[in-house]
Scaffold this motif. Sequence first.
Motif, PDB file in Angstrom:
ATOM      1  N   TYR A  16       0.668  -1.155  -0.269  1.00  0.00           N
ATOM      2  CA  TYR A  16       0.066  -0.103  -0.525  1.00  0.00           C
ATOM      3  C   TYR A  16       0.828   1.288  -0.190  1.00  0.00           C
ATOM      4  CZ  TYR A  16      -2.245   4.351   1.951  1.00  0.00           C
ATOM      5  OH  TYR A  16      -1.971   5.090   2.315  1.00  0.00           O
ATOM      6  N   TYR A  17       2.006   1.383   0.975  1.00  0.00           N
ATOM      7  CA  TYR A  17       2.327   2.448   0.504  1.00  0.00           C
ATOM      8  C   TYR A  17       3.219   2.806  -0.181  1.00  0.00           C
ATOM      9  CZ  TYR A  17       5.432   6.342   3.002  1.00  0.00           C
ATOM     10  OH  TYR A  17       5.982   7.025   3.366  1.00  0.00           O
ATOM     11  N   ASN A  18       3.941   1.381  -1.176  1.00  0.00           N
ATOM     12  CA  ASN A  18       4.778   2.242  -2.401  1.00  0.00           C
ATOM     13  C   ASN A  18       3.276   2.495  -3.602  1.00  0.00           C
ATOM     14  OD1 ASN A  18       7.550   1.429  -1.847  1.00  0.00           O
ATOM     15  ND2 ASN A  18       6.606  -0.411  -0.697  1.00  0.00           N
ATOM     16  N   LEU A  19       2.453   1.813  -3.512  1.00  0.00           N
ATOM     17  CA  LEU A  19       1.737   2.231  -3.834  1.00  0.00           C
ATOM     18  C   LEU A  19       1.346   3.894  -4.084  1.00  0.00           C
ATOM     19  CD1 LEU A  19      -0.692  -1.269  -4.908  1.00  0.00           C
ATOM     20  CD2 LEU A  19       0.690   0.364  -6.548  1.00  0.00           C
ATOM     21  N   SER A  20       1.351   4.286  -3.006  1.00  0.00           N
ATOM     22  CA  SER A  20       0.380   5.848  -2.548  1.00  0.00           C
ATOM     23  C   SER A  20       0.998   6.827  -2.799  1.00  0.00           C
ATOM     24  CB  SER A  20      -0.050   5.372  -0.770  1.00  0.00           C
ATOM     25  OG  SER A  20       0.945   5.396  -0.299  1.00  0.00           O
ATOM     26  N   GLY A  21       2.740   6.332  -2.959  1.00  0.00           N
ATOM     27  CA  GLY A  21       3.577   7.461  -3.508  1.00  0.00           C
ATOM     28  C   GLY A  21       3.985   7.167  -5.121  1.00  0.00           C
ATOM     29  N   LEU A  22       3.600   6.052  -5.723  1.00  0.00           N
ATOM     30  CA  LEU A  22       3.725   5.921  -7.350  1.00  0.00           C
ATOM     31  C   LEU A  22       2.200   6.810  -7.961  1.00  0.00           C
ATOM     32  CD1 LEU A  22       4.644   4.569  -9.295  1.00  0.00           C
ATOM     33  CD2 LEU A  22       3.158   2.390  -9.115  1.00  0.00           C
ATOM     34  N   ALA A  23       1.270   6.265  -6.775  1.00  0.00           N
ATOM     35  CA  ALA A  23      -0.062   7.008  -7.300  1.00  0.00           C
ATOM     36  C   ALA A  23       0.044   8.455  -7.315  1.00  0.00           C
ATOM     37  CB  ALA A  23      -1.579   7.229  -6.132  1.00  0.00           C
ATOM     38  N   LYS A  24       0.470   8.782  -5.982  1.00  0.00           N
ATOM     39  CA  LYS A  24       0.783  10.828  -6.172  1.00  0.00           C
ATOM     40  C   LYS A  24       1.445  10.943  -7.946  1.00  0.00           C
ATOM     41  CE  LYS A  24       2.531  14.299  -3.018  1.00  0.00           C
ATOM     42  NZ  LYS A  24       3.576  14.327  -2.006  1.00  0.00           N
ATOM     43  N   THR A  25       2.656  10.017  -7.514  1.00  0.00           N
ATOM     44  CA  THR A  25       3.730  10.565  -8.364  1.00  0.00           C
ATOM     45  C   THR A  25       3.490  10.358 -10.338  1.00  0.00           C
ATOM     46  OG1 THR A  25       5.367   9.500  -7.693  1.00  0.00           O
ATOM     47  CG2 THR A  25       6.200   9.654  -9.728  1.00  0.00           C
ATOM     48  N   TRP A  26       1.857   9.540 -10.156  1.00  0.00           N
ATOM     49  CA  TRP A  26       1.444   9.398 -11.523  1.00  0.00           C
ATOM     50  C   TRP A  26       0.753  10.803 -11.632  1.00  0.00           C
ATOM     51  CZ3 TRP A  26      -0.574   3.991 -11.269  1.00  0.00           C
ATOM     52  CH2 TRP A  26       0.406   3.240 -11.610  1.00  0.00           C
ATOM     53  N   VAL A  27       0.169  11.225 -10.474  1.00  0.00           N
ATOM     54  CA  VAL A  27      -0.895  12.828 -11.030  1.00  0.00           C
ATOM     55  C   VAL A  27       0.044  13.594 -11.263  1.00  0.00           C
ATOM     56  CG1 VAL A  27      -2.247  14.347  -9.657  1.00  0.00           C
ATOM     57  CG2 VAL A  27      -2.433  12.123  -9.130  1.00  0.00           C
ATOM     58  N   GLU A  28       1.320  13.939 -10.565  1.00  0.00           N
ATOM     59  CA  GLU A  28       2.387  15.091 -10.584  1.00  0.00           C
ATOM     60  C   GLU A  28       2.571  14.837 -12.221  1.00  0.00           C
ATOM     61  OE1 GLU A  28       5.227  14.577  -6.195  1.00  0.00           O
ATOM     62  OE2 GLU A  28       5.066  14.023  -7.183  1.00  0.00           O
ATOM     63  N   GLN A  29       3.056  13.864 -13.087  1.00  0.00           N
ATOM     64  CA  GLN A  29       3.905  13.963 -14.286  1.00  0.00           C
ATOM     65  C   GLN A  29       1.911  13.236 -15.184  1.00  0.00           C
ATOM     66  OE1 GLN A  29       5.886   9.627 -14.107  1.00  0.00           O
ATOM     67  NE2 GLN A  29       7.412  10.783 -12.721  1.00  0.00           N
ATOM     68  N   GLU A  30       1.422  13.664 -14.750  1.00  0.00           N
ATOM     69  CA  GLU A  30      -0.095  14.114 -15.792  1.00  0.00           C
ATOM     70  C   GLU A  30      -0.247  12.826 -16.278  1.00  0.00           C
ATOM     71  OE1 GLU A  30      -0.534  17.787 -17.356  1.00  0.00           O
ATOM     72  OE2 GLU A  30       1.377  17.700 -17.438  1.00  0.00           O
ATOM     73  N   ILE A  31       0.052  11.725 -16.063  1.00  0.00           N
ATOM     74  CA  ILE A  31      -0.370  10.219 -16.435  1.00  0.00           C
ATOM     75  C   ILE A  31      -1.949   9.192 -15.723  1.00  0.00           C
ATOM     76  CG2 ILE A  31       0.562   7.475 -16.443  1.00  0.00           C
ATOM     77  CD1 ILE A  31       3.367   8.555 -15.183  1.00  0.00           C
ATOM     78  N   VAL A  32      -1.685  10.070 -14.695  1.00  0.00           N
ATOM     79  CA  VAL A  32      -3.741   9.408 -14.362  1.00  0.00           C
ATOM     80  C   VAL A  32      -3.701  11.717 -14.359  1.00  0.00           C
ATOM     81  CG1 VAL A  32      -4.666   9.040 -12.623  1.00  0.00           C
ATOM     82  CG2 VAL A  32      -2.905   8.045 -12.968  1.00  0.00           C
ATOM     83  N   ALA A  33      -4.985  11.694 -14.780  1.00  0.00           N
ATOM     84  CA  ALA A  33      -6.522  12.307 -14.831  1.00  0.00           C
ATOM     85  C   ALA A  33      -6.299  13.139 -13.656  1.00  0.00           C
ATOM     86  CB  ALA A  33      -6.829  12.176 -15.571  1.00  0.00           C
ATOM     87  N   PRO A  34      -6.426  14.181 -12.834  1.00  0.00           N
ATOM     88  CA  PRO A  34      -6.951  14.399 -11.399  1.00  0.00           C
ATOM     89  C   PRO A  34      -7.797  14.298 -11.123  1.00  0.00           C
ATOM     90  CG  PRO A  34      -5.796  16.715 -13.191  1.00  0.00           C
ATOM     91  CD  PRO A  34      -6.010  15.515 -14.140  1.00  0.00           C
TER      92      PRO A  34
ATOM     93  N   LEU B 212      -9.702  11.253 -11.516  1.00  0.00           N
ATOM     94  CA  LEU B 212      -8.962  10.662 -10.705  1.00  0.00           C
ATOM     95  C   LEU B 212      -8.790  10.040  -9.799  1.00  0.00           C
ATOM     96  CD1 LEU B 212      -9.519   7.137 -11.119  1.00  0.00           C
ATOM     97  CD2 LEU B 212      -8.013   6.821 -12.632  1.00  0.00           C
ATOM     98  N   GLY B 213      -6.989  11.174 -10.040  1.00  0.00           N
ATOM     99  CA  GLY B 213      -6.395  11.315  -9.176  1.00  0.00           C
ATOM    100  C   GLY B 213      -5.469   9.847  -8.400  1.00  0.00           C
ATOM    101  N   ILE B 214      -5.298   9.817  -6.834  1.00  0.00           N
ATOM    102  CA  ILE B 214      -5.166   8.338  -6.702  1.00  0.00           C
ATOM    103  C   ILE B 214      -6.287   8.090  -6.047  1.00  0.00           C
ATOM    104  CG2 ILE B 214      -2.886  10.072  -5.164  1.00  0.00           C
ATOM    105  CD1 ILE B 214      -4.620  10.556  -3.037  1.00  0.00           C
ATOM    106  N   TRP B 215      -7.372   8.405  -5.946  1.00  0.00           N
ATOM    107  CA  TRP B 215      -8.445   7.925  -5.223  1.00  0.00           C
ATOM    108  C   TRP B 215      -8.921   5.921  -5.660  1.00  0.00           C
ATOM    109  CZ3 TRP B 215      -8.236  10.301  -1.206  1.00  0.00           C
ATOM    110  CH2 TRP B 215      -8.163  12.336  -1.902  1.00  0.00           C
ATOM    111  N   TRP B 216      -8.071   6.265  -6.866  1.00  0.00           N
ATOM    112  CA  TRP B 216      -8.180   4.704  -7.222  1.00  0.00           C
ATOM    113  C   TRP B 216      -7.138   3.801  -6.547  1.00  0.00           C
ATOM    114  CZ3 TRP B 216      -3.990   1.559  -7.771  1.00  0.00           C
ATOM    115  CH2 TRP B 216      -2.481   2.344  -8.064  1.00  0.00           C
TER     116      TRP B 216
END
Length: 357
Positions: free
Chosen positions: A309-327, A329-333
């Motif tokens: 979980y902890y590693n995925l939460s950091g990855l989810a945040k990074t994806w939002v910062e790099q615009e890989i994931v739409a804001p 959806l953000g980290i809420w997935w």
Amino acid sequence: MGIIEKYISRELLSPFFVVVIILIGLFVSFSVARFLTGAVAETLGVVAMLKLVGLKTIIALEVLVPIAFYVAVIYGLSRMNRDQEINVLRSVGYSDRKIVRTIFMVALPIAVLSGVLSIYARPWAYAESYVMNAQAEAELNTDRFQPGRFYGSEKSGRVIFIRKKDEHAKYMEGVFHYIRTAENREIVLSQKGYQHPLELNQWPRIELQHGKIYRLALDAIKDSTIQFEKMTYFDEDTQTQKYRRKAAPTRSLWESDQPWDIAEFQWRISRPIATILLALIAISFTRTTPRKDKADKTFVIAALVFAIYYNLSGLAKTWVEQEIVAPSLGIWWLYGALFMIVMLRLPELQPSFSARN
């Protein structure tokens, strides 16, 4: 709150406070050891170093608190299960649904605490620590310098030499200061100098006395010499604080449309949600046969789940910062996935909020 609810709450909160204290102690010990090897203790003093450690601890609490309660739920319920107390509660009509509801009610104030730490305390602590770190690393902070040595900065093109220094009175003799700019080269020679005592939230400044400034332009015709009796130097590199999103007020992040600001905002407001979901997931790990080998295996699996979980939460945040994931959806997935896991492993949870026992 009934007797049983008070008992379960005590069985959870006692290990929670113990784990929090242990984690804080480990974090503080690590931070002190790291700062002692750096320039902070030498530059700002022990008191300021301890304040900086305190600020770092406040920043870390937003992560330490959910971890501590996660461990506390697993430990407390595992002990009750091992000692057959869970079976006794079931036999007197205290269902699993009621146990989950009680744990949820205990998790709520801890989730609020985690949210306050993340939304308010964390950015304030980051802002204070950035200022103190800038003070400690400032190029014109001569507390870092030893007499008789040249100190240079490739970034600013600055070279400083001090022939003699009084550590206690902050007085210097034979000061040489060279700085390179795009327009010229500047050499400052001063008979005496004085380092003003560093105060928190103030930038380093040096007062030079009885000296000359040699300005050597790229065009030799424009060279000049200035004689001075007293001159004060400020560290220009630290005069303007750069924007740092971790220290930005939560409201400004909410109003921003920049992906890195959105990621930071979502991270802050997700801390209470993470605290509750992790606590509910922890309940499912305690429903095993009350044997020691099963309990040991439970802790290993629980630790693995938290690490994922902890590693995925950091990855989810990074994806939002790099615009890989739409804001949107953000980290809420990630927290949607955690919620689904909770519902699958705790089928009695949903009725616990819509039905009355």
